[in-house]
Write a protein that holds these residues in place. Sequence first.
Motif, PDB file in Angstrom:
ATOM      1  N   LEU A 168       3.553  -5.254   2.362  1.00  0.00           N
ATOM      2  CA  LEU A 168       3.440  -6.531   3.193  1.00  0.00           C
ATOM      3  C   LEU A 168       3.889  -7.607   2.390  1.00  0.00           C
ATOM      4  N   PRO A 169       5.188  -8.239   2.564  1.00  0.00           N
ATOM      5  CA  PRO A 169       5.677  -9.225   1.908  1.00  0.00           C
ATOM      6  C   PRO A 169       4.587 -10.391   1.987  1.00  0.00           C
ATOM      7  N   VAL A 170       4.567 -11.198   1.014  1.00  0.00           N
ATOM      8  CA  VAL A 170       3.667 -12.370   1.040  1.00  0.00           C
ATOM      9  C   VAL A 170       4.451 -13.595   1.483  1.00  0.00           C
ATOM     10  N   ARG A 171       4.782 -13.509   2.673  1.00  0.00           N
ATOM     11  CA  ARG A 171       5.403 -14.393   3.222  1.00  0.00           C
ATOM     12  C   ARG A 171       4.677 -14.508   4.754  1.00  0.00           C
ATOM     13  N   GLY A 172       4.722 -15.764   5.418  1.00  0.00           N
ATOM     14  CA  GLY A 172       4.099 -15.947   6.253  1.00  0.00           C
ATOM     15  C   GLY A 172       4.514 -15.366   7.389  1.00  0.00           C
ATOM     16  N   ILE A 173       5.899 -15.128   7.667  1.00  0.00           N
ATOM     17  CA  ILE A 173       6.377 -14.387   8.710  1.00  0.00           C
ATOM     18  C   ILE A 173       5.877 -13.139   8.533  1.00  0.00           C
ATOM     19  N   ALA A 174       5.355 -12.534   7.739  1.00  0.00           N
ATOM     20  CA  ALA A 174       4.893 -11.042   7.689  1.00  0.00           C
ATOM     21  C   ALA A 174       3.485 -10.973   7.556  1.00  0.00           C
ATOM     22  N   MET A 175       2.863 -11.984   6.515  1.00  0.00           N
ATOM     23  CA  MET A 175       1.489 -11.991   6.149  1.00  0.00           C
ATOM     24  C   MET A 175       0.460 -12.339   7.459  1.00  0.00           C
TER      25      MET A 175
ATOM     26  N   PRO B  65       0.888 -12.428  11.015  1.00  0.00           N
ATOM     27  CA  PRO B  65       0.742 -11.459  11.994  1.00  0.00           C
ATOM     28  C   PRO B  65      -0.108 -10.265  11.677  1.00  0.00           C
ATOM     29  N   VAL B  66       0.435  -9.480  10.721  1.00  0.00           N
ATOM     30  CA  VAL B  66      -0.350  -8.286  10.197  1.00  0.00           C
ATOM     31  C   VAL B  66      -1.918  -8.888   9.832  1.00  0.00           C
ATOM     32  N   THR B  67      -1.969  -9.692   8.936  1.00  0.00           N
ATOM     33  CA  THR B  67      -3.524  -9.919   8.664  1.00  0.00           C
ATOM     34  C   THR B  67      -4.460 -10.379   9.981  1.00  0.00           C
ATOM     35  N   GLY B  68      -3.681 -11.316  10.807  1.00  0.00           N
ATOM     36  CA  GLY B  68      -4.164 -11.640  12.185  1.00  0.00           C
ATOM     37  C   GLY B  68      -4.753 -10.413  12.957  1.00  0.00           C
ATOM     38  N   ILE B  69      -3.758  -9.210  13.032  1.00  0.00           N
ATOM     39  CA  ILE B  69      -4.015  -8.097  13.945  1.00  0.00           C
ATOM     40  C   ILE B  69      -5.496  -7.342  13.154  1.00  0.00           C
ATOM     41  N   LEU B  70      -5.446  -7.268  11.820  1.00  0.00           N
ATOM     42  CA  LEU B  70      -6.449  -6.686  11.135  1.00  0.00           C
ATOM     43  C   LEU B  70      -7.755  -7.324  11.347  1.00  0.00           C
ATOM     44  N   ILE B  71      -7.536  -8.865  10.973  1.00  0.00           N
ATOM     45  CA  ILE B  71      -9.019  -9.530  11.389  1.00  0.00           C
ATOM     46  C   ILE B  71      -9.455  -9.265  12.923  1.00  0.00           C
ATOM     47  N   GLY B  72      -8.621  -9.408  13.701  1.00  0.00           N
ATOM     48  CA  GLY B  72      -8.874  -8.966  15.156  1.00  0.00           C
ATOM     49  C   GLY B  72      -9.540  -7.810  15.289  1.00  0.00           C
ATOM     50  N   GLY B  73      -8.893  -6.827  14.562  1.00  0.00           N
ATOM     51  CA  GLY B  73      -9.625  -5.537  15.033  1.00  0.00           C
ATOM     52  C   GLY B  73     -11.045  -5.396  14.301  1.00  0.00           C
ATOM     53  N   ALA B  74     -11.251  -5.911  13.104  1.00  0.00           N
ATOM     54  CA  ALA B  74     -12.489  -5.766  12.482  1.00  0.00           C
ATOM     55  C   ALA B  74     -13.427  -6.945  13.183  1.00  0.00           C
ATOM     56  N   LEU B  75     -12.890  -7.752  14.021  1.00  0.00           N
ATOM     57  CA  LEU B  75     -13.946  -8.621  14.786  1.00  0.00           C
ATOM     58  C   LEU B  75     -14.312  -7.767  15.973  1.00  0.00           C
TER      59      LEU B  75
END
Length: 266
Positions: free
Chosen positions: A125-132, A134-144
Amino acid sequence: MRDLAAQALLPVDATLGVALLVLLLAAATTAAVFRLSPDRSYGRAREILLAGVRAAVQLGVVSLAIGWVIHHAVALFAFLLLMFAVAARTAGRRITANGSWWWAALPIAGPVVPVVTCLALAGLLPVRGIAMIPVTGILIGGALTATVLGGRRALDELHSRNGEFEAGLAIGLLERDARLELIRPTASDALLPGLDQTRTVGLVTLPGAFVGMLLGGASPVLAGAVQLFVLIALTAVQTIAVATTIELVACGRLNRTHAAARRTGA
């Protein structure tokens, strides 16, 4: 090229606006007519309308801001922190109205932070906004989602089966163990939506990551690999989130006890 591909899928024009409005009103009207609310009121209809309006405003703001955020590291991590804070607040307030709601932050941060960190350190997972983002958002949404479903089911079960909880205490079980016996089977059902999505991917639905990769010009094989990566990571996050939520409820940290009742010892 990307804009052309996206417009081929969904043109952004007045017709789209009308369609969105009609669908939102249809959802709210259905909820109102069939009284799809715990107290048989029109509360859910109002929530649907408010959720739709908020989604439009929030996505509009994010669409304008994200182009700048992805190019600034400090803004990127501030945005990720904002996503987490909103998710924790939403999950906690959906589960309980008392001061214990903030414990809902733990089942969200607990799995998401280490998973994202490990993926970044491994170079997946590249530490760039274009990747970080959406992926983090999907994981946070799933945990929510998992936290809300698990927490609500667990606390509802404790309320409806309070007599069995008292019986467990009477035979010598600790409070935590007595609660676990009641809530674990039901609260674990919070994993079912994620499991069903993973089991039927490609056969019933083509999730957003897969479609987004295709629209971005990636090959179907690469898009499938990215989607599989997201689904497996999401499964891990949701499983840990549900397990943590169940433990918090069993230990009495996440509860629906009123402050007045706690002061009087009730």
